[in-house]
Design an enzyme around this catalytic site. Structure first.
Site, PDB file in Angstrom:
ATOM      1  N   GLU A 218       0.879  -1.173   0.000  1.00 32.57           N
ATOM      2  CA  GLU A 218       0.000   0.000   0.000  1.00 32.57           C
ATOM      3  C   GLU A 218       0.909   1.214   0.000  1.00 32.57           C
ATOM      4  O   GLU A 218       1.455   1.602   1.032  1.00 32.57           O
ATOM      5  CB  GLU A 218      -0.900  -0.010   1.247  1.00 32.57           C
ATOM      6  CG  GLU A 218      -1.856  -1.188   1.309  1.00 32.57           C
ATOM      7  CD  GLU A 218      -2.846  -1.226   0.160  1.00 32.57           C
ATOM      8  OE1 GLU A 218      -2.969  -0.207  -0.557  1.00 32.57           O
ATOM      9  OE2 GLU A 218      -3.486  -2.264  -0.035  1.00 32.57           O
ATOM     10  N   CYS A 252      -1.754   8.970   2.823  1.00 31.90           N
ATOM     11  CA  CYS A 252      -1.325   8.467   1.510  1.00 31.90           C
ATOM     12  C   CYS A 252      -2.326   8.838   0.423  1.00 31.90           C
ATOM     13  O   CYS A 252      -1.969   8.914  -0.752  1.00 31.90           O
ATOM     14  CB  CYS A 252      -1.114   6.953   1.551  1.00 31.90           C
ATOM     15  SG  CYS A 252      -2.523   6.037   2.177  1.00 31.90           S
TER      16      CYS A 252
END
Length: 476
Positions: A218, A252
């Site tokens: 990720e 993110c």
């Protein structure tokens, strides 16, 4: 240092794998019990963890941490508990005609892989360690966790909590610096989950490759926002400001840069500024606004802004109360909008991960689409506008890990949507049934009937007419 800890890590991995092998097959009720314990662990230590996150950051809203880290993690557990029975069920598959008539059967069993490693980051330290854990446990695995050293207090409490709620052969947590993380990523896990930067992701994948260990990465990247001409500017401005300033942009999926029609640039910037003023009338002593996590990250952001200014960008600091950030030793940074940006600026080359928002303009939406397609595939993509045709054009002509329309970030909070990147923004996904399957092995099982299928199908020597017939049938 890493070598000191490596034997300890290897011993735990062996203990977990031995326990996993000895306990097979485990009933789903055991998995449910582990998920419930993980939820209780997060709930019971929630307030303490939220206060630890505030201390680790220097300043971070306890309310925000309760929402993004504690409640969200419990939500992941609830979702897994609700769906685990249907997820874990074997799936019947078709067999070719006429095998079914002759009694052959086929199925896919979703079976646990074994021991899963979770390497989690500092920006949402509880959610990004214990969120994936819920699905790792739902799939019937054991887990070893290595949280970030940047959030030292939080990691220490997480370690205590894990030791209290789980036997070491079920779930174990290891604290320590980059050398421990390096040793951790080189272990022969059955699967490894990493959340963090693309650069570190490459190193983790390289270490895992030596063991042929599958990875879920990720990562981040530069998630663009396209503002269409049909967008409601005021609403869009507030939503972009909220997404960019939550956790001081250390997300993110934070909107990384904004693309607006050239004639709407002034209005779009004013709308973002208005959103900031409405939500954060002050910044310095405002508990709702987080600090940048460390001096190193703060300095990186400051030099990114300086680099943009030196290369000709206009720098707009959104400072609603005209506070003096220069003398404040709190690592707080106002939202800083950059106009007239060019691709040679750091702010347009690397993921920002902080409250800096470059703005680019376009004449036609295809220019914006072209720009996105020329760069690394992002983790998130955001489109604001009421023009459904244009929205569909943006979605079908671009590629990204996920999408939110008329807002930012929200797709990650949908439990029933997979979350993951594509290309440099990551691989694999978790959340939803896709997450369960990520941590499971899809095992093909075929049950052969008593009848001599090989002879009937012409597969058994000596080959002859039955073989020719089988080939002809298969080639039809």
């Amino acid at each position: 240092m890493a070598d000191d800890r490596k034997p300890e890590l290897e011993a735990t991995l062996k203990k977990q794998r031995d326990a996993f092998t000895a306990s097979r097959p485990e009933p789903v009720s055991v998995r449910k019990d582990r998920i419930k314990r993980a939820m209780a662990m997060v709930t019971d230590r929630g307030d303490e963890l939220a206060r630890a996150m505030a201390a680790d950051f220097g300043n971070r809203s306890v309310h925000q941490s309760m929402l993004t880290d504690i409640a969200a993690t419990v939500g992941a557990g609830k979702h897994a508990l609700k769906h685990i029975d249907s997820w874990a069920r074997a799936e019947k598959r078709k067999v070719q005609f006429p095998l079914g008539l002759l009694g052959a059967k086929a199925e896919v069993r979703y079976e646990p892989k074994g021991v899963i490693g979770i390497l989690s980051p500092w920006n949402f330290p509880v959610q990004l360690a214990f969120g994936p854990l819920m699905q790792v446990l739902a799939a019937g695995n054991r887990a070893m966790i290595k949280p970030s050293e940047f959030t030292e207090r939080t990691s220490a409490i997480m370690g205590e909590a894990v030791a209290k709620y789980f036997a070491e052969e079920e779930v174990a947590l290891f604290t320590g610096g980059p050398e421990v993380a390096g040793a951790f990523s080189s272990l022969p896990f059955d699967h490894l989950v990493f959340t963090g930067s693309t650069a570190t992701g490459r190193r983790v994948m390289e270490a895992a490759a030596k063991n042929l260990c599958p990875v879920t990465l990720e990562l981040g990247g530069k998630s663009p926002v396209i503002l269409g001409r049909s967008a409601d500017l005021t609403r869009a401005g507030e939503r972009i400001a909220l997404g960019k300033m939550m956790n001081a942009g250390q997300i993110c999926l934070a909107p990384d840069y904004l693309m607006v029609p050239e004639e709407m640039e002034d209005g779009a910037i004013a709308a973002v500024e208005l959103g900031v003023r409405n939500m954060y009338p002050t910044l310095l002593n405002n508990d709702d606004y987080a600090s940048v996590v460390s001096d190193r990250h703060f300095d990186r952001l400051q030099s990114m802004v300086a680099d943009a200014r030196d290369k000709g960008a206009e720098v707009i600091e959104v400072n609603p109360a005209n506070e003096d950030f220069g003398n404040a030793n709190v690592r707080k940074m106002p939202l800083t909008i950059l106009r007239n940006v060019s691709d040679d600026m750091q702010a347009m080359q690397e993921e920002i991960f902080g409250p800096v928002l470059p703005v680019k303009t376009y004449k036609q939406v295809d220019e914006a689409i072209g720009y996105i397609n020329e760069h690394d595939r992002p983790l998130g993509l955001y489109y604001f506008g009421e023009d459904k045709g244009e929205q569909e054009r943006v979605l079908t002509r671009t590629i990204s890990g996920g999408v939110t329309t008329n807002d930012v970030i929200f797709h990650v909070s949908m439990e029933d949507l997979p979350f993951g990147g594509v290309g440099p923004s990551g691989m694999g996904s978790y959340h939803a049934i896709e997450g369960f399957r990520e941590f499971s092995h899809a095992r093909a099982v075929y049950h052969q009937p008593k009848i001599d299928i090989a002879k009937l199908g012409g597969f058994k020597p000596p080959y002859g007419k039955a073989t020719d017939k089988a080939i002809a049938t298969m080639m039809k």
